[in-house]
Design a protein around this motif. Structure first.
Motif, PDB file in Angstrom:
ATOM      1  N   THR A   3       1.015  -1.420  -0.339  1.00 34.40           N
ATOM      2  CA  THR A   3      -0.166   0.052   0.249  1.00 34.40           C
ATOM      3  C   THR A   3       0.681   1.151  -0.315  1.00 34.40           C
ATOM      4  O   THR A   3       0.460   2.097  -0.571  1.00 34.40           O
ATOM      5  N   ALA A  59       2.230   1.769  -3.501  1.00 39.00           N
ATOM      6  CA  ALA A  59       1.143   1.857  -4.292  1.00 39.00           C
ATOM      7  C   ALA A  59       0.560   3.173  -4.212  1.00 39.00           C
ATOM      8  O   ALA A  59       0.941   4.021  -4.562  1.00 39.00           O
ATOM      9  N   ALA A  60       0.632   3.806  -3.494  1.00 38.02           N
ATOM     10  CA  ALA A  60       0.621   5.282  -2.618  1.00 38.02           C
ATOM     11  C   ALA A  60       2.261   6.728  -2.903  1.00 38.02           C
ATOM     12  O   ALA A  60       1.356   7.405  -3.644  1.00 38.02           O
ATOM     13  N   TYR A  61       3.017   6.398  -2.601  1.00 41.65           N
ATOM     14  CA  TYR A  61       4.229   6.629  -3.306  1.00 41.65           C
ATOM     15  C   TYR A  61       4.339   6.738  -4.863  1.00 41.65           C
ATOM     16  O   TYR A  61       4.232   7.665  -5.611  1.00 41.65           O
ATOM     17  N   GLY A  62       4.449   5.145  -5.460  1.00 39.09           N
ATOM     18  CA  GLY A  62       4.052   5.748  -7.178  1.00 39.09           C
ATOM     19  C   GLY A  62       2.991   6.788  -7.322  1.00 39.09           C
ATOM     20  O   GLY A  62       2.430   7.601  -8.875  1.00 39.09           O
ATOM     21  N   ASP A  63       2.141   6.552  -6.610  1.00 38.65           N
ATOM     22  CA  ASP A  63       0.880   7.478  -7.345  1.00 38.65           C
ATOM     23  C   ASP A  63       1.223   9.246  -6.846  1.00 38.65           C
ATOM     24  O   ASP A  63       0.760  10.180  -8.028  1.00 38.65           O
ATOM     25  N   PHE A  64       2.176   9.590  -5.708  1.00 40.91           N
ATOM     26  CA  PHE A  64       2.867  10.287  -5.487  1.00 40.91           C
ATOM     27  C   PHE A  64       3.386  11.104  -6.796  1.00 40.91           C
ATOM     28  O   PHE A  64       3.599  12.700  -6.934  1.00 40.91           O
ATOM     29  N   LYS A  65       4.268  10.279  -6.546  1.00 47.25           N
ATOM     30  CA  LYS A  65       5.056  11.091  -8.079  1.00 47.25           C
ATOM     31  C   LYS A  65       4.603  11.042  -9.381  1.00 47.25           C
ATOM     32  O   LYS A  65       4.633  11.735  -9.980  1.00 47.25           O
ATOM     33  N   ALA A  66       3.482  10.302  -9.296  1.00 45.58           N
ATOM     34  CA  ALA A  66       2.426  11.083 -10.534  1.00 45.58           C
ATOM     35  C   ALA A  66       2.230  11.682 -10.295  1.00 45.58           C
ATOM     36  O   ALA A  66       1.891  12.881 -11.749  1.00 45.58           O
ATOM     37  N   TYR A  67       2.006  12.613  -9.998  1.00 41.92           N
ATOM     38  CA  TYR A  67       0.658  13.599  -9.112  1.00 41.92           C
ATOM     39  C   TYR A  67       2.110  14.971  -9.394  1.00 41.92           C
ATOM     40  O   TYR A  67       1.366  15.468 -10.031  1.00 41.92           O
TER      41      TYR A  67
END
Length: 67
Positions: A46, A49-57
């Motif tokens: 989790t 996944a959140a880290y990846g979402d943050f990087k994309a953001y």
């Protein structure tokens, strides 16, 4: 990071979670150890996944700013 600091962090995570994220056995003749539980595995997945979402953001925000 010191061994003591690491164990304090593990203990803190275990106390804050509904289920332990790490189980441990005390040392002795056969030695001790620690094992990541299924809950711990889910917590790590989790986080990544959140880290990846943050990087994309952040990348999207940079594009909007022309950076």
């Amino acid at each position: 990071m010191s061994y003591l600091r690491a164990w304090k962090l593990v203990d803190s995570m275990n106390r804050q979670s509904r289920k332990p994220v790490v189980t441990k056995t005390t040392g002795g003749r056969g030695g001790g150890g620690a094992v990541l539980t299924e809950t711990g595995e889910r917590a790590i997945n989790t986080f990544w996944a959140a880290y990846g979402d943050f990087k994309a953001y952040l990348a999207g925000g940079s594009e909007k700013l022309g950076m």
